[in-house]
Design a protein around this motif. Structure first.
Motif, PDB file in Angstrom:
ATOM      1  N   VAL A 144       0.864  -1.180   0.000  1.00 56.75           N
ATOM      2  CA  VAL A 144       0.000   0.000   0.000  1.00 56.75           C
ATOM      3  C   VAL A 144       0.901   1.231   0.000  1.00 56.75           C
ATOM      4  CG1 VAL A 144      -1.842   1.254   1.175  1.00 56.75           C
ATOM      5  CG2 VAL A 144      -1.723  -1.251   1.351  1.00 56.75           C
ATOM      6  N   PRO A 145       0.884   2.031  -1.077  1.00 62.02           N
ATOM      7  CA  PRO A 145       1.743   3.212  -1.131  1.00 62.02           C
ATOM      8  C   PRO A 145       1.453   4.173   0.026  1.00 62.02           C
ATOM      9  CG  PRO A 145       0.799   2.739  -3.290  1.00 62.02           C
ATOM     10  CD  PRO A 145       0.098   1.855  -2.311  1.00 62.02           C
ATOM     11  N   GLY A 146       2.458   4.933   0.434  1.00 68.15           N
ATOM     12  CA  GLY A 146       2.271   5.901   1.502  1.00 68.15           C
ATOM     13  C   GLY A 146       1.176   6.893   1.170  1.00 68.15           C
ATOM     14  N   GLY A 147       0.304   7.154   2.132  1.00 66.53           N
ATOM     15  CA  GLY A 147      -0.782   8.099   1.943  1.00 66.53           C
ATOM     16  C   GLY A 147      -2.004   7.533   1.270  1.00 66.53           C
ATOM     17  N   ALA A 148      -1.977   6.259   0.877  1.00 67.84           N
ATOM     18  CA  ALA A 148      -3.115   5.639   0.180  1.00 67.84           C
ATOM     19  C   ALA A 148      -4.005   4.900   1.176  1.00 67.84           C
ATOM     20  CB  ALA A 148      -2.624   4.675  -0.898  1.00 67.84           C
ATOM     21  N   LEU A 149      -5.261   4.725   0.781  1.00 68.84           N
ATOM     22  CA  LEU A 149      -6.210   3.916   1.538  1.00 68.84           C
ATOM     23  C   LEU A 149      -6.484   2.647   0.748  1.00 68.84           C
ATOM     24  CD1 LEU A 149      -8.392   3.239   3.644  1.00 68.84           C
ATOM     25  CD2 LEU A 149      -9.949   4.754   2.405  1.00 68.84           C
ATOM     26  N   ALA A 150      -6.183   1.505   1.354  1.00 65.24           N
ATOM     27  CA  ALA A 150      -6.437   0.213   0.715  1.00 65.24           C
ATOM     28  C   ALA A 150      -7.553  -0.497   1.464  1.00 65.24           C
ATOM     29  CB  ALA A 150      -5.186  -0.654   0.705  1.00 65.24           C
ATOM     30  N   ALA A 151      -8.486  -1.062   0.728  1.00 62.56           N
ATOM     31  CA  ALA A 151      -9.546  -1.867   1.321  1.00 62.56           C
ATOM     32  C   ALA A 151      -9.206  -3.333   1.158  1.00 62.56           C
ATOM     33  CB  ALA A 151     -10.885  -1.568   0.648  1.00 62.56           C
ATOM     34  N   VAL A 152      -9.249  -4.074   2.259  1.00 65.57           N
ATOM     35  CA  VAL A 152      -9.099  -5.525   2.217  1.00 65.57           C
ATOM     36  C   VAL A 152     -10.516  -6.091   2.218  1.00 65.57           C
ATOM     37  CG1 VAL A 152      -8.176  -7.564   3.358  1.00 65.57           C
ATOM     38  CG2 VAL A 152      -6.900  -5.410   3.420  1.00 65.57           C
ATOM     39  N   LEU A 153     -10.901  -6.638   1.087  1.00 61.42           N
ATOM     40  CA  LEU A 153     -12.280  -7.066   0.855  1.00 61.42           C
ATOM     41  C   LEU A 153     -12.336  -8.580   0.735  1.00 61.42           C
ATOM     42  CD1 LEU A 153     -15.266  -6.337   0.033  1.00 61.42           C
ATOM     43  CD2 LEU A 153     -14.433  -6.252  -2.325  1.00 61.42           C
ATOM     44  N   GLY A 154     -13.260  -9.194   1.447  1.00 59.09           N
ATOM     45  CA  GLY A 154     -13.381 -10.642   1.342  1.00 59.09           C
ATOM     46  C   GLY A 154     -14.543 -11.148   2.171  1.00 59.09           C
TER      47      GLY A 154
END
Length: 352
Positions: free
Chosen positions: A31-41
C-alpha cells in the motif's frame, strides 16, 4: 520522514490456528504511503487476522510487515503494539464512556504537554467536523459522530498507519455514505496510510484507492477499484465484487472478440493459448433493444426488480441454461413475459 513515505509492505504473511486451520497462506500486499487500501473478502477469508497481525495483537507464523521501511513483524522481530505508530478505528467506535469527547481524543497524547494536547485535540475534532464537541460525552453523540471521534483519536498521535476494522457496520445506510466521505477526507488531510477491512463491496469500491480481494487466505487480486471491477482476475472475483454475467465464449480469429450467446463481445486483452473460456460482463454492459433490431439477440423478460435509481431486468436467452441480468437506468418499460432483445457494450474479460 514525510508522511507519504509510510508505505505498508506485507510479504509472505502466514497464520494458522492449528494444523487443520490455516487462515493466511502467504499474503503479499503493498500500500503506497498516503493511500487507503480496502481488504475485501467474505467472512473467514483471513482479513481480520491480517489486521490483527499488522496491529501487533497477534503473532504471524511466517512473513514480514514493514511501514516506511521500519520492520514491525518479521522472523525474530516483533514490535509491541504501542511501539508501532499504528492507529486503530474499531467497529462501533469503542469510545471510553466515562471520558468526554476531548479526553477520548487526547487519550493517546500522554507524552505531550497540556497545551499541545489541547491544540492537537481541537485540530483533530475540527478535521472530522466536530469542532466544539469536546465537552460532550460519548452517549450524547450519534453513531456517525462516535465513529468520527474514534477516527480523531486514532489520528491524534500522528500514526504512520491507520487500521479501520469494518468501522461503518453499525451505521444505518443513510449515514454510511456521509461518514465514509468524512473519513476519507480526514485521512487524505493527514497523509496517513490506511487499511480498511470490509466485506461490503460498495464500501471498498467507493472509498479506497486500492482494493485487495482476499480468498481463502490469499490475495486473489489487488488493483484500483476500476481495475478490480472492470478486469477481474477470475470469475469468482468478478462475482464477489459485483453482479456479473458469465457466458461461454469462443475467441474469433481476430483475437479481439469472442462469440457468445448474446452476440459478439470485445475483449479487453487478447487471450494467449486458449480459444474458449468464460466471458465476464457486468449487467450494465447489456442493453435492452427492440426484438426486431437487426443483429440483436432475442430473449424473453422473466423478472423485473425495481431499485429506485435503477432496475434489474432478467432475460431468458436461447442457448443459455440460466437467464442473464440487465441493469437498466431510468424508467422501466418492459414487463415479465415480454419479448425483447439484447446487445452488448464495452469490453469483457475472458477466463479459463
Amino acid at each position: 520522514m514525510n508522511d507519504h513515505d509510510n508505505e505498508l509492505r506485507v510479504r509472505g504473511l502466514s497464520k494458522s490456528y492449528g494444523p487443520e486451520a490455516p487462515v493466511l497462506r502467504g499474503v503479499d500486499l503493498t500500500v503506497p504511503g498516503g493511500a487507503l487500501a480496502a481488504v475485501l473478502g467474505p467472512s473467514g477469508c483471513g482479513k481480520t487476522t491480517l489486521l490483527r497481525i499488522v496491529a501487533g495483537f497477534l503473532d504471524a507464523d511466517a512473513g514480514s510487515v514493514t511501514v516506511g521501511g521500519r520492520t514491525l513483524t518479521a522472523p525474530g522481530v516483533r514490535l509491541p503494539p504501542e511501539s508501532r505508530r499504528v492507529g486503530i478505528v474499531p467497529q462501533e467506535g469503542a469510545l471510553f464512556p466515562h471520558l468526554s469527547v476531548a479526553r477520548n481524543v487526547a487519550f493517546g497524547l500522554s507524552g505531550s504537554g497540556r497545551d499541545e494536547r489541547r491544540r492537537r485535540t481541537e485540530e483533530m475534532l475540527g478535521l472530522v467536523g466536530l469542532a466544539g464537541y469536546g465537552d460532550r460525552m460519548p452517549h450524547e453523540l450519534s453513531g456517525g459522530q462516535q465513529q468520527r471521534v474514534a477516527l480523531a483519536r486514532a489520528l491524534a498521535p500522528r500514526p504512520a498507519l491507520v487500521l479501520l476494522d469494518e468501522p461503518f457496520n453499525a451505521l444505518d445506510s443513510a449515514l454510511r455514505t456521509g461518514v465514509r466521505a468524512d473519513v476519507r477526507a480526514a485521512l487524505r488531510a493527514t497523509g496517513a496510510t490506511a487499511l480498511l477491512v470490509t466485506h461490503d463491496q460498495q464500501e471498498a469500491l467507493s472509498t479506497a484507492d486500492l482494493v485487495a480481494v482476499v480468498r481463502q487466505g490469499r490475495v486473489a487480486q489487488c488493483g484500483t477499484p476500476q481495475e478490480v471491477y472492470r478486469r477481474p482476475a477470475d470469475p469468482w472475483v468478478a462475482g464477489f465484487v459485483g453482479d456479473a454475467v458469465l457466458l461461454p465464449g469462443t475467441v474469433r480469429s481476430d483475437g479481439s472478440t469472442a462469440s457468445t450467446p448474446v452476440g459478439p463481445v470485445a475483449l479487453a486483452s487478447q487471450p494467449h493459448g486458449r480459444d474458449t473460456g468464460t466471458v465476464v460482463l457486468r449487467p450494465e454492459q447489456l442493453r435492452l433493444t427492440e426484438a426486431s433490431t437487426t443483429g440483436a439477440v432475442r430473449g424473453t423478460v422473466t423478472n423485473v426488480c425495481f431499485n429506485g435509481h435503477d432496475a434489474k431486468v432478467t432475460v431468458a436467452v436461447r442457448g443459455l441454461t440460466a437467464p442473464v441480468d440487465v441493469r437498466v437506468a431510468g424508467p422501466v418499460t418492459v414487463v415479465p413475459g415480454q419479448e425483447t432483445a439484447l446487445r452488448v457494450t464495452g469490453e469483457a474479460t475472458l477466463h479459463e
